[in-house]
Every structure is written in structure tokens, then in C-alpha cells.
Motif scaffolding. Sequence first.
Motif, PDB file in Angstrom:
ATOM      1  N   ASN A  19     -17.414  24.173 -10.364  1.00  0.00           N
ATOM      2  CA  ASN A  19     -16.154  23.534 -10.725  1.00  0.00           C
ATOM      3  C   ASN A  19     -15.961  22.176 -10.078  1.00  0.00           C
ATOM      4  O   ASN A  19     -15.216  21.341 -10.590  1.00  0.00           O
ATOM      5  N   TRP A  20     -16.612  21.937  -8.963  1.00  0.00           N
ATOM      6  CA  TRP A  20     -16.412  20.673  -8.275  1.00  0.00           C
ATOM      7  C   TRP A  20     -17.034  19.506  -9.033  1.00  0.00           C
ATOM      8  O   TRP A  20     -16.823  18.347  -8.676  1.00  0.00           O
ATOM      9  N   VAL A  21     -17.801  19.802 -10.080  1.00  0.00           N
ATOM     10  CA  VAL A  21     -18.329  18.719 -10.925  1.00  0.00           C
ATOM     11  C   VAL A  21     -17.199  17.979 -11.620  1.00  0.00           C
ATOM     12  O   VAL A  21     -17.340  16.826 -12.024  1.00  0.00           O
ATOM     13  N   SER A  22     -16.030  18.626 -11.740  1.00  0.00           N
ATOM     14  CA  SER A  22     -14.884  17.991 -12.403  1.00  0.00           C
ATOM     15  C   SER A  22     -14.432  16.735 -11.679  1.00  0.00           C
ATOM     16  O   SER A  22     -13.731  15.901 -12.263  1.00  0.00           O
ATOM     17  N   ILE A  23     -14.805  16.575 -10.406  1.00  0.00           N
ATOM     18  CA  ILE A  23     -14.443  15.369  -9.670  1.00  0.00           C
ATOM     19  C   ILE A  23     -15.086  14.135 -10.304  1.00  0.00           C
ATOM     20  O   ILE A  23     -14.552  13.030 -10.243  1.00  0.00           O
ATOM     21  N   LEU A  24     -16.251  14.332 -10.940  1.00  0.00           N
ATOM     22  CA  LEU A  24     -16.992  13.204 -11.508  1.00  0.00           C
ATOM     23  C   LEU A  24     -16.615  12.913 -12.955  1.00  0.00           C
ATOM     24  O   LEU A  24     -17.115  11.946 -13.529  1.00  0.00           O
ATOM     25  N   LEU A  25     -15.743  13.729 -13.557  1.00  0.00           N
ATOM     26  CA  LEU A  25     -15.403  13.524 -14.962  1.00  0.00           C
ATOM     27  C   LEU A  25     -14.677  12.208 -15.211  1.00  0.00           C
ATOM     28  O   LEU A  25     -14.714  11.675 -16.315  1.00  0.00           O
TER      29      LEU A  25
END
Length: 222
Positions: A19-25
Motif C-alpha cells: 500500500n505504501w506505493v500509493s505515496i508515489l502515485l
Amino acid sequence: MTMNLFSVFDPSTLYIMNNWVSILLWLIFFPSIFWLILGRMNIMYFYFIKYIVSEFKPLLLKSSFVLLTIISVFMFIMFNNVLGLFPYIFCASSHMSLTLSLALLSWVTLMIYGWINNYKNLLIHLIPQGTPGFLMPFMVLVETISNIIRPITLSVRLCANMIAGHLLISLLSTSLISSTLYMSGFLIFGEFALMILETAVAFIQAYVFSMLFTLYSSELSY
């Protein structure tokens, strides 16, 4: 009920594994400087950045080099707040691990710069102008404590506001499932109004965080 309500803030309980990939969206929405003709979203983004710069620049007349960092922080927080309102996108800005890290990094950087380049100005701010002599030791203690807790107040303010909005949305959503047909219309209207409010809060919280960062930066230049 409580565990299910707060599970939206637990990265291990959602559908997306990382879920922490959402920081790069937020990087997806950055306009490309190599485009020959700007699209409507890029033009709107350009004028939005221009407006934000006009808001922050008067406060940083003597240290405008910090402006690029402040605008970057603003856009990062704003996109994370807004994207967190979409379904199945993890709201990273509702976690203290992100907000506290960002606030600590900003505060420590300003403190290191201030003590190296302008320590006299930092010492002056410990005693406000016009303070009576017998209150000076007490004011130094109060101002020192208020300076130390700045990263905590920055992070808690952003995190708490995002959590509160998401909890209200989750409460209305769970109530909608078990509600009657008559009450569903009121709940849908309330959910729609709350989403508009949370979108405004997403922009406001990014603005408040960046504005406080700007004010703390301006203390180093006078």
C-alpha cells in the motif's frame, strides 16, 4: 466494529499488498515539460502552482530559495490527501509514520541551517519584544518547548484531520448497508457532501502544513 472501522488505516488489511506505493502515485499527475502543447490539466496545474507561489513568496523575501522545497512539500501532501479519498487507494498521509517523518525532516533541516547561519536570530525569538525582565527565564523555557514540539504538532494536525474524515466516511458507508430505503437517500446525500468537504480538507491541510513550514523558515531570515 471498532477494529473493522480502523482497519482502513492498516496497510496489511487492505486489498493491495504494497500500500505504501500509493505515496508515489502523485508523480503520475506531474505535467511533462517536454510536451509541445500543454493540455487543459497542465494549464490548470500551471496556474494553480502560480497562485500557490504568490501566496508563499511574500513570506520568504530574504530566503526565497526555500520556496521550491515548500511548493514540493505542498504538492506531495495535497496529492496524497486527495488520492487517499479514491477507493482502494491507501491514504498514506493519515499515518504518523509518514507525517512525523516529513515534519521531523523539515524541522531538523531548518534548525541545522538556522544554528549554523543565523543562530542570533533563533536566540532572539526565544524572548519576544517587550517581555519584562522577571519573565524572561520563563519565556525562554516556553519558547524552547514550543519550538521542540513543532514537528509533533505539524504531524498530528495533518494525521488527525485525515483520519477524522476517513472515519466519518467509513461510518456512513457501513450505515448505508443496513439502512432502510427511506434513510438511504439521506445517507447518500450526506456521503456526497462529506466527500466534497474532505476534498476541501485535503487542500486545506496541505496548505496549513506548507504555510507553517514557510513561517518557520521566515524566522531564519529576519
